[in-house]
Scaffold this active site. Sequence first.
Site, PDB file in Angstrom:
ATOM      1  N   CYS A   2       1.570 -64.289  60.516  1.00  0.00           N
ATOM      2  CA  CYS A   2       2.578 -64.837  59.841  1.00  0.00           C
ATOM      3  C   CYS A   2       2.477 -66.480  60.137  1.00  0.00           C
ATOM      4  O   CYS A   2       1.969 -67.069  61.095  1.00  0.00           O
ATOM      5  CB  CYS A   2       3.792 -64.416  60.844  1.00  0.00           C
ATOM      6  SG  CYS A   2       4.057 -62.473  60.852  1.00  0.00           S
ATOM      7  N   ARG A  27      -4.117 -68.196  56.984  1.00  0.00           N
ATOM      8  CA  ARG A  27      -3.995 -67.619  58.134  1.00  0.00           C
ATOM      9  C   ARG A  27      -3.833 -66.100  57.648  1.00  0.00           C
ATOM     10  O   ARG A  27      -3.810 -65.285  58.740  1.00  0.00           O
ATOM     11  CB  ARG A  27      -2.813 -68.120  58.880  1.00  0.00           C
ATOM     12  CG  ARG A  27      -2.592 -69.539  59.443  1.00  0.00           C
ATOM     13  CD  ARG A  27      -1.428 -69.786  59.878  1.00  0.00           C
ATOM     14  NE  ARG A  27      -0.696 -68.954  60.847  1.00  0.00           N
ATOM     15  CZ  ARG A  27      -0.580 -69.256  62.174  1.00  0.00           C
ATOM     16  NH1 ARG A  27      -1.096 -70.321  62.408  1.00  0.00           N
ATOM     17  NH2 ARG A  27      -0.172 -68.501  62.986  1.00  0.00           N
ATOM     18  N   TRP A  73       2.517 -61.018  58.099  1.00  0.00           N
ATOM     19  CA  TRP A  73       1.445 -60.479  57.990  1.00  0.00           C
ATOM     20  C   TRP A  73       2.037 -59.052  58.848  1.00  0.00           C
ATOM     21  O   TRP A  73       2.294 -59.090  59.944  1.00  0.00           O
ATOM     22  CB  TRP A  73       0.599 -60.811  58.921  1.00  0.00           C
ATOM     23  CG  TRP A  73      -1.026 -60.142  58.807  1.00  0.00           C
ATOM     24  CD1 TRP A  73      -1.766 -60.150  57.926  1.00  0.00           C
ATOM     25  CD2 TRP A  73      -1.497 -59.467  60.192  1.00  0.00           C
ATOM     26  NE1 TRP A  73      -3.021 -59.307  58.480  1.00  0.00           N
ATOM     27  CE2 TRP A  73      -2.782 -59.059  59.775  1.00  0.00           C
ATOM     28  CE3 TRP A  73      -0.913 -59.113  61.341  1.00  0.00           C
ATOM     29  CZ2 TRP A  73      -3.334 -58.299  60.445  1.00  0.00           C
ATOM     30  CZ3 TRP A  73      -1.833 -58.394  62.105  1.00  0.00           C
ATOM     31  CH2 TRP A  73      -3.133 -57.879  61.787  1.00  0.00           C
ATOM     32  N   ASN A  99       8.168 -65.346  63.931  1.00  0.00           N
ATOM     33  CA  ASN A  99       6.820 -64.982  64.107  1.00  0.00           C
ATOM     34  C   ASN A  99       6.703 -64.303  65.636  1.00  0.00           C
ATOM     35  O   ASN A  99       7.336 -64.779  66.469  1.00  0.00           O
ATOM     36  CB  ASN A  99       5.680 -66.190  64.264  1.00  0.00           C
ATOM     37  CG  ASN A  99       5.228 -66.560  62.729  1.00  0.00           C
ATOM     38  OD1 ASN A  99       5.863 -66.200  61.901  1.00  0.00           O
ATOM     39  ND2 ASN A  99       4.541 -67.624  62.894  1.00  0.00           N
ATOM     40  N   GLY A 100       5.751 -63.039  65.724  1.00  0.00           N
ATOM     41  CA  GLY A 100       5.715 -62.469  67.118  1.00  0.00           C
ATOM     42  C   GLY A 100       6.080 -60.945  66.770  1.00  0.00           C
ATOM     43  O   GLY A 100       6.407 -60.487  65.892  1.00  0.00           O
ATOM     44  N   GLU A 480     -23.174 -60.840  65.500  1.00  0.00           N
ATOM     45  CA  GLU A 480     -22.541 -61.704  64.743  1.00  0.00           C
ATOM     46  C   GLU A 480     -22.855 -61.698  63.180  1.00  0.00           C
ATOM     47  O   GLU A 480     -21.979 -61.461  62.414  1.00  0.00           O
ATOM     48  CB  GLU A 480     -22.730 -63.116  65.206  1.00  0.00           C
ATOM     49  CG  GLU A 480     -22.258 -64.347  64.236  1.00  0.00           C
ATOM     50  CD  GLU A 480     -20.545 -64.274  64.124  1.00  0.00           C
ATOM     51  OE1 GLU A 480     -19.783 -63.381  64.678  1.00  0.00           O
ATOM     52  OE2 GLU A 480     -20.126 -64.952  63.136  1.00  0.00           O
ATOM     53  N   LYS A 484     -20.047 -60.623  60.282  1.00  0.00           N
ATOM     54  CA  LYS A 484     -19.985 -61.283  59.114  1.00  0.00           C
ATOM     55  C   LYS A 484     -20.300 -60.367  57.975  1.00  0.00           C
ATOM     56  O   LYS A 484     -19.171 -60.571  57.256  1.00  0.00           O
ATOM     57  CB  LYS A 484     -20.909 -62.301  59.215  1.00  0.00           C
ATOM     58  CG  LYS A 484     -20.620 -63.922  58.691  1.00  0.00           C
ATOM     59  CD  LYS A 484     -19.788 -64.491  59.732  1.00  0.00           C
ATOM     60  CE  LYS A 484     -18.751 -63.892  60.335  1.00  0.00           C
ATOM     61  NZ  LYS A 484     -17.896 -64.790  61.611  1.00  0.00           N
ATOM     62  N   GLU A 487     -16.920 -57.934  57.382  1.00  0.00           N
ATOM     63  CA  GLU A 487     -15.670 -58.624  57.308  1.00  0.00           C
ATOM     64  C   GLU A 487     -15.354 -59.155  55.743  1.00  0.00           C
ATOM     65  O   GLU A 487     -14.298 -59.112  55.500  1.00  0.00           O
ATOM     66  CB  GLU A 487     -15.115 -59.368  58.583  1.00  0.00           C
ATOM     67  CG  GLU A 487     -15.883 -60.933  58.433  1.00  0.00           C
ATOM     68  CD  GLU A 487     -15.288 -61.792  59.444  1.00  0.00           C
ATOM     69  OE1 GLU A 487     -13.873 -61.834  59.765  1.00  0.00           O
ATOM     70  OE2 GLU A 487     -15.837 -62.616  60.196  1.00  0.00           O
ATOM     71  N   HIS A 503     -32.864 -45.117  71.085  1.00  0.00           N
ATOM     72  CA  HIS A 503     -31.928 -44.495  71.815  1.00  0.00           C
ATOM     73  C   HIS A 503     -30.565 -43.970  71.030  1.00  0.00           C
ATOM     74  O   HIS A 503     -29.635 -43.454  71.624  1.00  0.00           O
ATOM     75  CB  HIS A 503     -30.943 -45.393  72.959  1.00  0.00           C
ATOM     76  CG  HIS A 503     -32.235 -45.950  73.859  1.00  0.00           C
ATOM     77  ND1 HIS A 503     -33.074 -45.323  74.596  1.00  0.00           N
ATOM     78  CD2 HIS A 503     -32.705 -47.209  74.233  1.00  0.00           C
ATOM     79  CE1 HIS A 503     -33.851 -45.870  75.401  1.00  0.00           C
ATOM     80  NE2 HIS A 503     -33.638 -47.146  75.335  1.00  0.00           N
ATOM     81  N   LYS A 602      -6.513 -65.228  59.856  1.00  0.00           N
ATOM     82  CA  LYS A 602      -7.460 -66.415  60.649  1.00  0.00           C
ATOM     83  C   LYS A 602      -7.106 -66.360  62.161  1.00  0.00           C
ATOM     84  O   LYS A 602      -7.904 -66.480  62.741  1.00  0.00           O
ATOM     85  CB  LYS A 602      -7.128 -67.608  60.060  1.00  0.00           C
ATOM     86  CG  LYS A 602      -8.119 -68.682  60.447  1.00  0.00           C
ATOM     87  CD  LYS A 602      -9.520 -68.399  60.120  1.00  0.00           C
ATOM     88  CE  LYS A 602     -10.314 -69.653  60.704  1.00  0.00           C
ATOM     89  NZ  LYS A 602     -11.971 -69.311  61.002  1.00  0.00           N
TER      90      LYS A 602
END
Length: 607
Positions: A2, A27, A73, A99-100, A480, A484, A487, A503, A602
């Site tokens: 948000c 964001r 969001w 927000n929150g 990583e 990438k 996402e 394994h 973000k």
Amino acid sequence: MCGIVGYCGPKKAADVLLEGLKRLEYRGYDSAGICVNNMGNLRTIKRTGKIKDLRNIVPVTFEGHTGIGHTRWATHGEVTDENAHPHSDDSEKIVLVHNGIIENYQTIKNKLIVEGHTFKSDTDSEVIAHLIASLYTGNLESAVKETVFLLKGTYGLAVMHKDIPDKIVGVRNGSPLVVGIGDSEMFLASDVTAIMAHTKQVIYLEDKELVVITPDSYKTFDFNEQELQKKVENIGWDLDQIEKDGYDYFMEKEIYEQPESILRAFVGRIDREGATGHLGGLNMTPAELINIKRIQIVAAGTSYYAGMVGAYLIESIARIPASTELASEVRYKNPVVQPDTLYFVVSQSGETADTLYAMKELQRKGARVLGVCNVVGSTIPRKSDGGVYIHSGPEIAVASTKAFTSQITVFYVLTLILARMRHLSFEEGIRIVSALESVPDKLREIFKDTNSIHDIAKRYSKYENFLFLGRGLNYSVALEGALKLKEISYIHAEGYSSAEIKHGPIALINENTPSLFLVPDDNLRDKVINNIKEVKARKGKVIAIAVKGDDEVAKIVDDVIWIPSADPLTYPYLMVVPLQLFAFYSAIELKRDVDQPRNLAKSVTVE
Ligand code: M6R
């Protein structure tokens, strides 16, 4: 995640708000809205979808010089027009954006329903508007202050009252809020990028602080109504820095910026004469640093993988036991804090809730926690006991790229400092310095020919599952690379140590599950080659990232991405950049929303 913008001044508020919200798009959000106060006439417009869609339905007659805007969001309630912000009370006099997360909203809502309130949305945020209205007796800031005493949870709020056309009250607790000071105009925002086109003079609110803005004034208070004298700070970043710089995507721009961003992370921090480094922000004397017996790094997502590279370097080179933990797990495990352990929290945004709460929990137990962050003035750098900025510049794409390489750079410098204070010789120190200094040019060499990576990504983008495999320093790079690809392309990818596949994961190998192996020419190369052969024996397709001239690798794999030969210490840089490009080109091929992948934000400011 948000975002909030607020405006009081002579301009048409709707224009300032929509422009600010556009700047906050990076964001991540699913709906947006604005409310303006035109001489006591409140007008609200909100909807699901993009800011450009919202802009299309805001009538030109949407007048008013004070207003608030929001990108949502979803957390409480689905993605619907009703659940989008701003929210108001029954009388539609109080209007706010939030927000929150309000943890006790249901209890408050039940009580308000009994008192006769009706609710238009499923959100926790609307409850706050009703509560303020029920406590309002003519002074907006007092009603807001009384309200926040009843709330449990986190909030950044911007609140207006219909009958007070030129005032906004902002309050912060656990969700960032910044005040922008202009010339006869004032701003509120959750993130400076929303307002930096208008002003660079800002005040960062701390938790449990409230601000009242009018076009000509701002006053900040604590929750006991004591007025505060806050420092006005200057934002260092230019808006130009945020533009795409000729690239089609922010992610692409940010990948190609890395030779410069890496340099910014170590320039001025290397001391060739002493074959060591300086990190002034650590706020620690050499005597304190020498007494450190253990280092623990705490972070989330890509920052966590950067932390893994850091822990590997510190333990293997500085010979201090070091480990990395997921921030989300630290907070609730009742962590043991020991006096001679030094903690680092790593976060690009400096606002990640999991990381922030882990830091607070560690600090509560007496730990010394240092931050490794990018966004200057964000919460983690302000609340940590010291730390280092990575100086990447704004990272706009949701997928983190340049922040990763700058974060690991800070850990190379830290390792150098710690190791040189202990056993590392001058010559070995110089080797690390030279290795680090060689990285920008090695990356430029990779960028000279990215066509082969593009071509491989194109051919492999039809596969639905991938394994990413690396060892040693490059194990975390494999993790990583898999993150990438997942996402931004939505292709399923798992990262493992290549030694681990026997394994379990090797059961997945067949002609439909390609593996991407990282093959540096280091002490583990031969072992990785054995792992490649195990996969080939099971008809698995293999792409290798290997060092130019390694013919043995070329002979056994299906495709190779070549990287220049370098000091093995620097391979995490030279391996991760082709992985970023591989993910980027795969996403382009699949026509994904590269900069704003679905379901992601973000800056993840909720737990
Ligand atoms: O801002 P932070 O570094 O604290 O963010 C942590 C993660 O949310 C972030 O790295 C996330 O995993 C990225 N989308 C990865 O590209």
